[in-house]
Design a protein around this motif. Structure first.
Motif, short mmCIF file in Angstrom:
data_model
loop_
_atom_site.label_atom_id
_atom_site.label_comp_id
_atom_site.label_asym_id
_atom_site.label_seq_id
_atom_site.Cartn_x
_atom_site.Cartn_y
_atom_site.Cartn_z
N THR A 19 0.83 -1.21 0.00
CA THR A 19 0.00 0.00 0.00
C THR A 19 0.85 1.24 0.00
OG1 THR A 19 -0.13 -0.02 2.40
CG2 THR A 19 -1.86 -1.16 1.21
N GLY A 20 2.13 1.08 -0.24
CA GLY A 20 3.03 2.21 -0.19
C GLY A 20 3.61 2.61 -1.52
N LEU A 21 4.72 3.27 -1.48
CA LEU A 21 5.31 3.88 -2.68
C LEU A 21 5.80 2.87 -3.69
CD1 LEU A 21 7.23 6.64 -0.84
CD2 LEU A 21 5.42 7.01 -2.49
N LYS A 22 6.61 1.96 -3.36
CA LYS A 22 7.11 0.84 -4.17
C LYS A 22 8.11 1.18 -5.24
CE LYS A 22 3.17 -1.78 -3.50
NZ LYS A 22 2.62 -2.76 -3.12
N ASN A 23 9.29 1.22 -5.17
CA ASN A 23 10.32 1.22 -6.21
C ASN A 23 10.31 2.38 -7.19
OD1 ASN A 23 9.74 -1.20 -5.12
ND2 ASN A 23 9.97 -2.35 -6.98
N MET A 24 11.42 3.02 -7.41
CA MET A 24 11.52 4.07 -8.40
C MET A 24 12.96 4.23 -8.89
SD MET A 24 8.43 6.04 -7.86
CE MET A 24 7.09 5.45 -6.97
N MET A 25 13.16 5.04 -9.96
CA MET A 25 14.54 5.16 -10.42
C MET A 25 14.92 6.29 -11.32
SD MET A 25 15.05 1.81 -12.69
CE MET A 25 16.52 2.43 -13.35
N ARG A 26 15.57 6.48 -12.23
CA ARG A 26 16.54 7.27 -12.91
C ARG A 26 16.23 8.39 -13.93
NH1 ARG A 26 17.09 5.20 -18.60
NH2 ARG A 26 15.27 6.33 -18.78
N TRP A 27 17.30 9.11 -14.33
CA TRP A 27 17.33 10.12 -15.42
C TRP A 27 18.42 11.20 -15.39
CZ3 TRP A 27 13.98 11.56 -19.60
CH2 TRP A 27 13.14 10.51 -19.97
N ALA B 28 10.34 24.95 -9.75
CA ALA B 28 9.54 24.25 -10.76
C ALA B 28 9.58 25.00 -12.08
CB ALA B 28 8.11 24.08 -10.27
N VAL B 29 9.49 26.32 -12.01
CA VAL B 29 9.51 27.13 -13.23
C VAL B 29 10.86 27.03 -13.93
CG1 VAL B 29 9.37 29.46 -14.15
CG2 VAL B 29 7.74 28.71 -12.40
N ASP B 30 11.94 27.10 -13.16
CA ASP B 30 13.29 27.15 -13.73
C ASP B 30 13.79 25.78 -14.18
OD1 ASP B 30 13.41 29.85 -13.31
OD2 ASP B 30 14.49 29.70 -11.41
N LYS B 31 13.51 24.74 -13.39
CA LYS B 31 14.15 23.45 -13.62
C LYS B 31 13.18 22.31 -13.87
CE LYS B 31 18.22 24.67 -10.85
NZ LYS B 31 19.08 24.28 -9.73
N GLY B 32 11.88 22.54 -13.60
CA GLY B 32 10.92 21.47 -13.78
C GLY B 32 11.23 20.28 -12.90
N ALA B 33 11.12 19.08 -13.46
CA ALA B 33 11.39 17.86 -12.70
C ALA B 33 12.71 17.22 -13.11
CB ALA B 33 10.24 16.88 -12.91
N ASP B 34 13.51 17.91 -13.90
CA ASP B 34 14.75 17.31 -14.39
C ASP B 34 15.77 16.98 -13.30
OD1 ASP B 34 14.44 17.00 -17.27
OD2 ASP B 34 14.13 19.16 -17.25
N PRO B 35 15.92 17.82 -12.25
CA PRO B 35 16.86 17.42 -11.19
C PRO B 35 16.49 16.07 -10.56
CG PRO B 35 16.32 19.74 -10.99
CD PRO B 35 15.39 19.17 -12.02
N TYR B 36 15.20 15.86 -10.37
CA TYR B 36 14.73 14.59 -9.81
C TYR B 36 15.13 13.44 -10.73
CZ TYR B 36 11.46 11.04 -8.07
OH TYR B 36 10.90 9.89 -7.57
N PHE B 37 14.86 13.60 -12.03
CA PHE B 37 15.11 12.50 -12.95
C PHE B 37 16.60 12.26 -13.17
CE2 PHE B 37 13.12 9.61 -15.95
CZ PHE B 37 11.92 9.42 -15.30
N SER B 38 17.38 13.30 -13.09
CA SER B 38 18.83 13.12 -13.20
C SER B 38 19.34 12.24 -12.07
CB SER B 38 19.52 14.48 -13.16
OG SER B 38 19.16 15.27 -14.26
N HIS B 39 18.86 12.48 -10.88
CA HIS B 39 19.23 11.67 -9.71
C HIS B 39 18.78 10.22 -9.92
CE1 HIS B 39 19.37 11.56 -5.01
NE2 HIS B 39 20.28 10.80 -5.57
N LEU B 40 17.58 10.08 -10.43
CA LEU B 40 17.02 8.75 -10.67
C LEU B 40 17.84 7.98 -11.70
CD1 LEU B 40 14.53 7.14 -9.72
CD2 LEU B 40 13.29 8.12 -11.66
N LEU B 41 18.22 8.65 -12.78
CA LEU B 41 19.03 8.01 -13.82
C LEU B 41 20.39 7.58 -13.30
CD1 LEU B 41 18.31 10.16 -16.98
CD2 LEU B 41 17.81 7.76 -16.65
N ALA B 42 20.97 8.43 -12.49
CA ALA B 42 22.27 8.09 -11.92
C ALA B 42 22.17 6.82 -11.08
CB ALA B 42 22.80 9.26 -11.09
N TYR B 43 21.09 6.71 -10.32
CA TYR B 43 20.89 5.51 -9.52
C TYR B 43 20.76 4.28 -10.42
CZ TYR B 43 18.34 1.91 -7.04
OH TYR B 43 17.93 0.70 -6.54
#
Length: 444
Positions: A11-19, A160-175
């Motif tokens: 019932t929780g978040l369950k697994n995620m990853m990269r970008w 959000a305006v300047d960078k959107g969600a790309d910092p999040y996905f960059s971290h995810l991809l690196a993982y």
């Protein structure tokens, strides 16, 4: 020790990853923000069936009939590895308790809800394997849209305006690239991502899009007019929003068959209309110009209303109009309202792929009206020209087909998740997306 959804909770978040990350035009970010606000205004709180056998029995006889008549796809050949993403990658700056409640960062929105519902279904599915060397599909859960709205809805909105969600996905991809060889082994052709935003993967910059260009996207947005990299009809899969909350879902459980003969309106539209033609490309504006005053055959309103009243309006109409949203994506969440209310969706959108269109016969329960015909004032005449026998057949099919657009826990034969598995298998078998390595004596 990293905690993840896949092993500790169903019932929780369950697994995620990269970008990865790069540069993007600022105007696109503003555009995405407006899309988000409008979508949230119009879609009700998310609610999907996680129930036991007793809850499943509350479906109407027509739901069960639709399910029973579905021949099915046979046993799935898929073995899906769900990445076990640690919290620091999955949540990043987002507060764990707020994410877990799913009442924050637009997570309760039906369109964006696929970002956590689909990972839950994969994590609990019988096709899941915990051995990546036994897998022929790799599912990558993440909270990209939630992260974007976390910044958009707080004092960090400028991020959000300047960078959107790309910092999040960059971290995810690196993982992903650090955790094992699987992401790079087949150029991500056997990887699956959910992109829940109105414009799907368009919310990512070109560098991030390129990093996953071969992966399969599960997305709301099927516009054929978007920038390459956002949606590719040959590999990506359009999925419906999570079905709506109580008024619509309860209606389907309690009403055996809607009235097919005595509806006061031929057609219905209630929704936002902006003067800016980049919103709907003039289609909604044309509806307003022609029908904003009283029309005997069309219910038209720009005002918002309660979900219960909206449902009653849809039930009182034979056809429910589905015009485009923001260009170029054109996505609108209203389709799921129309399907669950039992009216005939009148699709007034060109160049778009609708949810699960490959495996559901849309011609049996919808009508398509080219945007040009709406702009030139032929809409109502075209709807009136549909013969009564065809009208009744489409109404009956529209009522029965809704089960095919439902998410259920556990998944059920013929529902959305069942169709997702079938379509992923087709993608893997298709030219350019076949999994190269053989697994378990050729079961691939």
């Amino acid at each position: 020790n990293a905690e993840s959804w896949g092993k500790t909770s169903t019932t929780g978040l369950k697994n995620m990853m990269r970008w990865n990350g790069a540069v993007r035009p600022r105007f696109l970010l503003y555009f995405l923000i407006v899309c988000s606000v409008l979508a949230t205004t119009w879609l009700a709180n998310v609610s999907w069936d996680r129930g036991d056998a007793a809850a499943a029995k509350r479906f109407s006889s027509d739901f069960n009939q639709s399910q029973a008549s579905f021949s099915g796809y046979g046993p799935s050949p898929l073995r899906v590895f769900v990445y076990d993403v640690p919290k620091n990658v999955l949540l990043q700056e987002m507060p764990e308790e707020q994410v877990a409640s799913r009442q924050h960062f637009r997570m309760s929105d039906p369109g964006y809800g696929i970002e956590w519902v689909i990972p839950e279904l994969f994590a609990a599915s019988s096709v899941r394997t915990f051995d990546p060397e036994d897998a022929n599909v790799f599912f990558v859960p993440h909270l990209l849209v939630a992260y974007f709205h976390f910044h958009l809805d707080t004092q960090n909105s400028q991020i959000a305006v300047d960078k959107g969600a790309d910092p999040y996905f960059s971290h995810l991809l690196a993982y992903l690239q650090q955790v094992g060889p699987w992401f790079s082994r087949h150029e991500a052709k056997d990887h699956v991502f959910v992109f829940a935003h109105d414009c799907g993967a368009c919310m990512l910059n070109q560098t991030n899009q390129a990093a996953v260009r071969n992966a399969i996207f599960l997305t709301n947005m099927g516009s054929l007019a978007t920038v390459p990299g956002c949606f590719n009809q040959t590999k990506d899969i359009i999925v419906p929003p999570v079905q709506l909350s109580s008024p619509f879902r309860d209606f389907r459980r309690t009403v055996v068959q809607p009235d097919l003969t005595s509806r006061p309106y031929l057609a219905h539209f209630r929704g936002t209309v902006w003067d800016d033609l980049s919103y709907s490309g003039g289609v909604r504006q044309a509806l307003k110009n022609m029908y904003h005053q009283h029309h005997p055959d069309l219910f038209f309103s720009e005002r918002s209303t309660e979900a219960e009243d909206y449902l009653q309006e849809l039930r009182a109409s034979y056809f429910c109009l589905h015009p485009p949203g923001w260009l170029p994506c054109k996505w609108s969440g209203r389709f799921i309202h129309l399907v669950f209310s039992g009216c005939i969706p009148a699709l007034l959108i060109d160049d778009i792929v609708f949810p699960l269109q490959e495996v559901i016969e849309y011609e049996s329960f919808t009508v398509r009206i080219p945007e040009k015909d709406v702009l030139e004032g032929r809409l109502m005449d075209m709807l009136r020209a549909i013969q009564p026998t065809e009208l009744q057949t489409k109404l009956q099919n529209a009522w029965k087909i809704a089960f095919r657009f439902s998410y259920n826990m556990p998944p059920r034969r013929g529902d959305v998740f069942d169709s997702i598995l079938e379509l992923i298998a087709r993608r893997l078998r298709s030219k350019g997306f076949t999994v190269i390595r053989e697994v378990d004596n050729g079961r691939t």
